[in-house]
Design a protein around this motif. Structure first.
Motif, mmCIF file in Angstrom:
data_model
loop_
_atom_site.group_PDB
_atom_site.id
_atom_site.type_symbol
_atom_site.label_atom_id
_atom_site.label_comp_id
_atom_site.label_asym_id
_atom_site.label_seq_id
_atom_site.Cartn_x
_atom_site.Cartn_y
_atom_site.Cartn_z
ATOM 1 N N ALA A 1 0.836 -1.204 0.000
ATOM 2 C CA ALA A 1 0.000 0.000 0.000
ATOM 3 C C ALA A 1 0.866 1.248 0.000
ATOM 4 N N TRP B 1 -1.569 6.470 -6.485
ATOM 5 C CA TRP B 1 -2.000 5.094 -6.322
ATOM 6 C C TRP B 1 -1.721 4.355 -7.611
ATOM 7 N N TYR C 1 -5.389 0.228 -0.851
ATOM 8 C CA TYR C 1 -4.899 1.345 -0.046
ATOM 9 C C TYR C 1 -5.797 1.670 1.151
#
Length: 175
Positions: A33, A53, A129
């Protein structure tokens, strides 16, 4: 990463070899993450780095961003889209801040495609995440008619891995 040839157990892969994506360190970072840090050249020629991300598909790193969306408060598409279309060569890193540090560096060419609604890779990244519950709430709010994302995909053509245990920088006698 699906590769046509794999390294033998005793083979020492050199920096740049895409088979490094199959190493334990690379796989751990690709499934973490930790945001990727995407480096690219802005339209005025200056270098930029942005955290983002990502989702690893097994073939490419995908970093979706918004083009439009009614519930997101978007004034304009993410500016990096124009910069990446003008100069698609990029580098990115996923690295730890613990000791000993671990680092995965990838170079490649960004390909951008627009997707109506939320890109599947964005949904997968949000779950990784944020966790299932928090991601579910956020995704429900953002997945509305009129939402458009740019799917920024990078297929690695150069890969570097350092873990400062088995793979040291060359200045320290490593790879």
């Amino acid at each position: 990463m699906t590769s046509t040839s794999t390294a033998t157990p005793n083979e020492r892969l050199r920096q740049g070899d895409v088979r490094l994506l199959d190493t334990d360190t690379a796989q751990r970072l690709l499934n973490s993450a930790i945001p990727a840090r995407l480096a690219f050249v802005w339209t005025d020629g200056t270098p930029r780095i942005t955290p983002t991300w990502f989702h690893w598909t097994g073939e490419e790193i995908v970093m979706p961003t918004y083009v439009a969306g009614p519930n997101i408060g978007i004034r304009h598409p993410a500016a990096r889209i124009a910069a990446l279309r003008a100069n698609p060569r990029v580098a990115l890193t996923i690295d730890t801040d613990t000791a000993p540090p671990q680092s995965l560096t990838i170079r490649g060419t960004a390909e951008i495609t627009e997707v109506e609604g939320l890109a599947p890779e964005y949904v997968a990244a949000a779950r990784r995440y944020l966790g299932e519950e928090a991601a579910g709430s956020m995704l429900a709010a953002f997945d509305q008619p009129g939402t458009v994302q740019a799917r920024i995909a990078v297929r690695p053509d150069w890969v570097g891995v350092l873990d400062f245990v088995t793979r040291l920088p060359s200045v320290q006698g490593g790879v």
